[in-house]
Design an enzyme around this catalytic site. Structure first.
Site, PDB file in Angstrom:
ATOM      1  N   LEU A  34      35.401  41.204  26.130  1.00  0.00           N
ATOM      2  CA  LEU A  34      36.062  41.398  27.436  1.00  0.00           C
ATOM      3  C   LEU A  34      37.574  41.348  27.230  1.00  0.00           C
ATOM      4  CD1 LEU A  34      35.260  41.319  30.558  1.00  0.00           C
ATOM      5  CD2 LEU A  34      35.774  38.881  30.435  1.00  0.00           C
ATOM      6  N   HIS A  35      38.256  42.410  27.519  1.00  0.00           N
ATOM      7  CA  HIS A  35      39.714  42.339  27.329  1.00  0.00           C
ATOM      8  C   HIS A  35      40.528  43.284  28.200  1.00  0.00           C
ATOM      9  CE1 HIS A  35      38.914  45.992  25.141  1.00  0.00           C
ATOM     10  NE2 HIS A  35      40.198  46.207  25.011  1.00  0.00           N
TER      11      HIS A  35
END
Ligand code: UDP
Length: 350
Positions: free
Chosen positions: A199-200
């Protein structure tokens, strides 16, 4: 013939690895310009080391994602080198900055991963794709759909379907990754008995989206392995969000380790572009934490489910995730880099 490749962050190091090999094998001289958009060791140097990337001739160490700031120093390198081609990869701000710098100097630009569209103009990546494609003389498309998209947009450059260089890296390196990987053993996890989460994206590291995704992840009933991007780490800390006890966090890992973790996961949850395709190539179902994707065919085949930031849909999609019975080849046969090298040689001579 000289090629200047512009890279700046994790997916670009991975995309440039097979390309650099193919350029060398075709006798082409490659100069690498690293913008320094990613500068943490885990997001940058580890890839040079483990993928055997050529040392950048220019390390700009700009530590910014602002294309306006990146463009002049890239231009200075290009002015010095006067390459026959400037090669940019994907859809990041380094991609756009490189494309603008090449255009300002009237150098021919080739775009790897051209013609991808998610249809979501609120994503900076989508705007970067569109703008870079408009500037490129040669558009190197991963599939027929992206070539058709460019034709429908009336883009002026020459478009060619070459496949996806990430497939080259994935097919070539997965066997090596599986041999070398140690994380699962170290954590006492078994293949197919855990979920992998990355997740980024900027939108997902802000509230309320981040909290909603964490809520969904905390509902999952299997171990979740989560190599945490520094931006996400900072956001979780800032917002005081707690991950459940089934979530095992790690620092970001190198490509080989990530590949081994991805290939053996039961399901991959991600907001990454690259990992949606890698999941497909590994035969692992994917749950994508975004409202849209540029990798449309992974969804159309039933291998990838878009759940946006909805905790309910996230948990449901993970519980029911299965690979479809039919799995057509998507995004090339693992020889995209060779086709890119051949195309650049042919078009320069034409
Ligand atoms: N990746 C990695 N280590 C990690 C997370 C991802 O090597 O800890 C790899 C992943 O396998 C994929 C690439 O990084 O090849 C995707 O990059 P990222 O998610 O940063 O960007 P995107 O694909 O969304 O542009």
């Amino acid at each position: 013939m000289k090629i200047a490749s512009i890279v700046g962050n994790r997916p670009q190091f991975i995309k440039s690895a097979p390309t650099s090999i193919a350029l060398r094998e075709h006798g082409l001289d490659e100069v690498v310009i690293h913008t320094g958009q990613h500068y943490d060791h885990e997001l940058s140097q580890v890839f040079f080391e483990e993928l055997g990337l050529p040392e950048p001739r220019y390390r700009l160490d700009l530590r910014t994602a602002d294309p306006q700031v990146m463009q002049p120093p890239i231009e200075a390198c290009l002015r010095e080198e006067r390459p026959d081609w400037v090669l940019v990869y994907g859809d990041t701000n380094s991609t756009l900055a490189g494309a603008l710098a090449a255009t300002a100097l009237d150098l021919p630009l080739a775009h790897v991963e051209a013609g991808l569209r998610s249809g979501d103009l609120s994503m900076p990546e989508e705007r970067n794709r569109i703008e870079t494609d408009k500037l490129a003389a040669v558009l190197l498309c991963p599939d027929e759909r992206s070539r058709e998209t460019l034709a429908a947009e009336g883009v002026s450059g020459h478009a060619e379907v070459v496949g996806d260089v990430m497939a080259d890296a994935c097919f070539r390196l997965t066997p090596i990754a599986l041999q070398r990987a140690q994380t699962l053993d170290a954590l006492g996890l078994k293949p197919d008995r855990y979920l992998l989460l990355t997740l980024h994206r900027e939108a997902n590291t802000r509230q309320p989206r981040l909290g909603r995704i964490v809520e969904g992840v905390n509902r999952l009933e299997e171990p979740v392995l989560f190599p945490v991007h520094p931006r996400t780490r900072a956001a979780l800390d800032l917002e005081g969000l707690e991950l459940g006890t089934r979530v095992l966090t790690l620092p970001p890992v190198g490509y080989l380790e990530l590949t081994a973790l991805a290939a053996q996961a039961r399901v991959i949850l991600t907001d990454s572009g690259g990992l949606q395709k890698e999941a497909y190539w590994h035969g692992v179902p994917c749950v994508t934490l975004r409202p849209s994707t540029e990798w449309v065919d992974t969804v159309e085949t039933g291998a990838n489910t878009l759940v946006d930031d909805d905790p309910e849909r996230l948990a449901e999609a993970v519980a029911t995730a299965r690979m479809p019975g039919e799995r057509p080849q998507l995004y090339g046969d693992g020889h995209a880099a060779e086709k890119i090298a051949q195309t650049l040689v042919r078009l320069r001579r034409a």
